[in-house]
Design a protein around this motif. Structure first.
Motif, PDB file in Angstrom:
ATOM      1  N   VAL A   1       0.756  -1.228   0.071  1.00 42.79           N
ATOM      2  CA  VAL A   1       0.014  -0.025   0.086  1.00 42.79           C
ATOM      3  C   VAL A   1       0.891   1.148   0.058  1.00 42.79           C
ATOM      4  O   VAL A   1       0.678   2.234  -0.736  1.00 42.79           O
ATOM      5  N   ARG A   2       2.011   1.120   0.935  1.00 45.82           N
ATOM      6  CA  ARG A   2       2.807   2.442   0.910  1.00 45.82           C
ATOM      7  C   ARG A   2       3.501   2.612  -0.518  1.00 45.82           C
ATOM      8  O   ARG A   2       3.708   3.764  -0.891  1.00 45.82           O
ATOM      9  N   ALA A   3       4.020   1.531  -1.187  1.00 45.37           N
ATOM     10  CA  ALA A   3       4.446   1.709  -2.429  1.00 45.37           C
ATOM     11  C   ALA A   3       3.593   2.252  -3.558  1.00 45.37           C
ATOM     12  O   ALA A   3       3.954   2.972  -4.239  1.00 45.37           O
ATOM     13  N   LEU A   4       2.304   1.687  -3.427  1.00 44.58           N
ATOM     14  CA  LEU A   4       1.191   2.212  -4.394  1.00 44.58           C
ATOM     15  C   LEU A   4       1.066   3.676  -3.959  1.00 44.58           C
ATOM     16  O   LEU A   4       0.866   4.461  -5.117  1.00 44.58           O
ATOM     17  N   VAL A   5       0.824   4.201  -2.932  1.00 46.90           N
ATOM     18  CA  VAL A   5       0.771   5.469  -2.616  1.00 46.90           C
ATOM     19  C   VAL A   5       1.896   6.292  -3.140  1.00 46.90           C
ATOM     20  O   VAL A   5       1.678   7.300  -3.747  1.00 46.90           O
ATOM     21  N   ALA A   6       2.992   5.978  -2.732  1.00 46.30           N
ATOM     22  CA  ALA A   6       4.149   6.806  -3.194  1.00 46.30           C
ATOM     23  C   ALA A   6       4.270   6.821  -4.852  1.00 46.30           C
ATOM     24  O   ALA A   6       4.724   7.879  -5.476  1.00 46.30           O
ATOM     25  N   GLN A   7       3.980   5.731  -5.637  1.00 47.54           N
ATOM     26  CA  GLN A   7       3.747   5.664  -7.059  1.00 47.54           C
ATOM     27  C   GLN A   7       2.944   6.789  -7.485  1.00 47.54           C
ATOM     28  O   GLN A   7       3.228   7.391  -8.315  1.00 47.54           O
ATOM     29  N   GLN A   8       1.583   6.816  -7.032  1.00 44.63           N
ATOM     30  CA  GLN A   8       0.592   7.529  -7.262  1.00 44.63           C
ATOM     31  C   GLN A   8       1.151   9.033  -7.230  1.00 44.63           C
ATOM     32  O   GLN A   8       0.739   9.977  -7.884  1.00 44.63           O
ATOM     33  N   LYS A   9       1.645   9.363  -5.868  1.00 44.37           N
ATOM     34  CA  LYS A   9       2.048  10.647  -5.700  1.00 44.37           C
ATOM     35  C   LYS A   9       3.137  11.018  -6.716  1.00 44.37           C
ATOM     36  O   LYS A   9       2.965  12.270  -7.253  1.00 44.37           O
ATOM     37  N   ALA A  10       3.910  10.174  -6.935  1.00 43.42           N
ATOM     38  CA  ALA A  10       5.176  10.497  -7.893  1.00 43.42           C
ATOM     39  C   ALA A  10       4.582  11.111  -9.222  1.00 43.42           C
ATOM     40  O   ALA A  10       4.980  11.724 -10.151  1.00 43.42           O
ATOM     41  N   GLY A  11       3.609   9.984  -9.752  1.00 43.96           N
ATOM     42  CA  GLY A  11       2.979  10.303 -11.087  1.00 43.96           C
ATOM     43  C   GLY A  11       2.175  11.342 -11.066  1.00 43.96           C
ATOM     44  O   GLY A  11       2.148  12.432 -12.184  1.00 43.96           O
ATOM     45  N   HIS A  12       1.576  12.024  -9.998  1.00 40.91           N
ATOM     46  CA  HIS A  12       1.009  13.209  -9.987  1.00 40.91           C
ATOM     47  C   HIS A  12       1.914  14.457  -9.914  1.00 40.91           C
ATOM     48  O   HIS A  12       1.525  15.281 -10.640  1.00 40.91           O
ATOM     49  N   GLU A  13       3.023  14.328  -9.270  1.00 37.86           N
ATOM     50  CA  GLU A  13       3.918  15.382  -9.182  1.00 37.86           C
ATOM     51  C   GLU A  13       4.680  15.336 -10.717  1.00 37.86           C
ATOM     52  O   GLU A  13       4.732  16.535 -11.230  1.00 37.86           O
TER      53      GLU A  13
END
Length: 86
Positions: A19-31
């Motif tokens: 879950v943490r990896a998925l959230v980090a990936q989504q944040k990086a994509g948004h940025e």
């Protein structure tokens, strides 16, 4: 309103890390999308649209690749054209 204790879902450390990896990936994509939009805005304000320099060409190529990836993802997921989940 009646208060009740929250429902607890049993999760392992691996589940939490996923879950943490998925959230980090989504944040990086948004940025990265926000940075691309900022670059586009900056280029449209500063550059002459008639002349195309290497920076503009590179940005345009990156954006078309992102759009193509987005369209392919939607085709795989069966999302109709024009509908957006993000």
């Amino acid at each position: 309103m009646i208060r009740r204790p929250p429902t607890m879902i049993p999760m392992t450390d691996a589940d939490i890390q996923d879950v943490r990896a998925l959230v980090a990936q989504q944040k990086a994509g948004h940025e990265s999308r926000q940075k691309a939009l900022f670059k586009m805005k900056k280029l449209t304000e500063l550059s002459d649209p008639v002349t195309e320099d290497s920076t503009t060409a590179t940005l345009f190529r990156q954006l078309t690749d992102k759009v193509r990836e987005h369209d392919e993802r939607h085709k795989r997921l069966g999302i109709p054209p024009g509908k957006s989940s993000s």
